[in-house]
Design a protein around this motif. Structure first.
Motif, short mmCIF file in Angstrom:
data_model
loop_
_atom_site.label_atom_id
_atom_site.label_comp_id
_atom_site.label_asym_id
_atom_site.label_seq_id
_atom_site.Cartn_x
_atom_site.Cartn_y
_atom_site.Cartn_z
N PRO A 31 -11.76 -0.76 -0.31
CA PRO A 31 -11.34 -1.26 1.01
C PRO A 31 -10.53 -2.56 0.93
O PRO A 31 -9.56 -2.73 1.67
N ALA A 32 -10.90 -3.44 0.03
CA ALA A 32 -10.15 -4.69 -0.13
C ALA A 32 -8.75 -4.41 -0.67
O ALA A 32 -7.77 -5.03 -0.23
N ARG A 33 -8.64 -3.47 -1.60
CA ARG A 33 -7.32 -3.09 -2.13
C ARG A 33 -6.42 -2.61 -0.99
O ARG A 33 -5.27 -3.02 -0.88
N ASP A 34 -6.96 -1.72 -0.18
CA ASP A 34 -6.17 -1.17 0.92
C ASP A 34 -5.76 -2.27 1.90
O ASP A 34 -4.59 -2.35 2.31
N LYS A 35 -6.71 -3.11 2.27
CA LYS A 35 -6.40 -4.15 3.26
C LYS A 35 -5.38 -5.14 2.73
O LYS A 35 -4.48 -5.56 3.47
N LEU A 36 -5.47 -5.54 1.46
CA LEU A 36 -4.48 -6.46 0.92
C LEU A 36 -3.11 -5.79 0.85
O LEU A 36 -2.09 -6.41 1.18
N HIS A 37 -3.07 -4.54 0.47
CA HIS A 37 -1.80 -3.80 0.44
C HIS A 37 -1.18 -3.77 1.84
O HIS A 37 0.00 -4.09 2.01
N TRP A 38 -1.97 -3.41 2.83
CA TRP A 38 -1.45 -3.33 4.20
C TRP A 38 -1.01 -4.70 4.69
O TRP A 38 0.03 -4.83 5.32
N PHE A 39 -1.81 -5.73 4.39
CA PHE A 39 -1.47 -7.08 4.83
C PHE A 39 -0.18 -7.56 4.17
O PHE A 39 0.73 -8.05 4.84
N LEU A 40 -0.10 -7.43 2.84
CA LEU A 40 1.08 -7.92 2.13
C LEU A 40 2.35 -7.20 2.58
O LEU A 40 3.43 -7.80 2.61
N SER A 41 2.24 -5.94 2.93
CA SER A 41 3.40 -5.20 3.41
C SER A 41 4.06 -5.95 4.56
O SER A 41 5.26 -6.23 4.52
N GLY A 42 3.30 -6.29 5.57
CA GLY A 42 3.86 -7.01 6.72
C GLY A 42 4.18 -8.46 6.42
O GLY A 42 5.20 -8.99 6.87
N TRP A 43 3.32 -9.11 5.64
CA TRP A 43 3.50 -10.52 5.31
C TRP A 43 4.79 -10.75 4.54
O TRP A 43 5.46 -11.77 4.70
N LEU A 44 5.17 -9.76 3.73
CA LEU A 44 6.40 -9.85 2.95
C LEU A 44 7.64 -9.42 3.74
O LEU A 44 8.74 -9.50 3.23
N GLY A 45 7.44 -8.97 4.97
CA GLY A 45 8.57 -8.59 5.80
C GLY A 45 8.79 -7.10 5.93
O GLY A 45 9.80 -6.66 6.48
N GLY A 46 7.86 -6.31 5.43
CA GLY A 46 7.95 -4.85 5.56
C GLY A 46 7.14 -4.36 6.76
O GLY A 46 6.85 -5.14 7.68
N PRO A 47 6.76 -3.10 6.75
CA PRO A 47 5.98 -2.55 7.86
C PRO A 47 4.66 -3.30 8.06
O PRO A 47 3.98 -3.65 7.09
#
Length: 144
Positions: A61-77
């Motif tokens: 769950p932490a892997r998924d949440k960090l992936h999803w968070f970084l996606s937007g934080w980096l300027g992606g979806p």
């Protein structure tokens, strides 16, 4: 007070061709590879023992949440926001004891993961600065 989610690297006018950090890193697959390397290092490298100790036994769950968070934080979806709303990072991390040691291990682990996955050195430097601001804001034990 802000939760420092505005301290993101995605508005970087100095990025090549004005791209977002998400574009610069290469999109979704490299972001996922970065997150997976980060959690693999945390799980198996003794240098990150204190960091691993503040995480639950199941890291998926932490892997998924960090992936999803970084996606937007980096300027992606904005994958995290689409699922959970505003990240409220500090509030969501408050149950976990995070001090200078945990912050520094998180930063070192992410730095190693960026190097291991081939993130451009210029982008690594920019991300390291933004990660430090956010990770330092997460501290909630010891000298705050």
């Amino acid at each position: 007070m802000s939760d420092h989610t505005s301290d993101t690297p995605h508005d970087d006018d100095d990025a090549p061709q004005g791209r977002t950090a998400y574009d610069w890193i290469g999109g979704d697959a490299p972001v996922r590879a970065l997150v997976d390397r980060f959690y693999d290092l945390m799980e198996f490298e003794p240098a990150y023992e204190a960091l691993r100790a503040v995480h639950p036994p199941d890291l998926q769950p932490a892997r998924d949440k960090l992936h999803w968070f970084l996606s937007g934080w980096l300027g992606g979806p904005n994958l995290y926001i689409e699922r959970f709303g505003h990240p409220r990072l500090r509030a969501r991390h408050m149950p976990y004891p995070i001090g200078i040691k945990e912050r520094d291990q998180w930063l070192a682990c992410m730095q190693q993961a960026m190097a291991d996955t081939g993130v451009d050195p210029d982008l690594q430097q920019r991300l390291a600065q933004a990660f430090f601001q956010t990770a330092d804001w997460m501290r909630n034990k010891g000298a705050i």
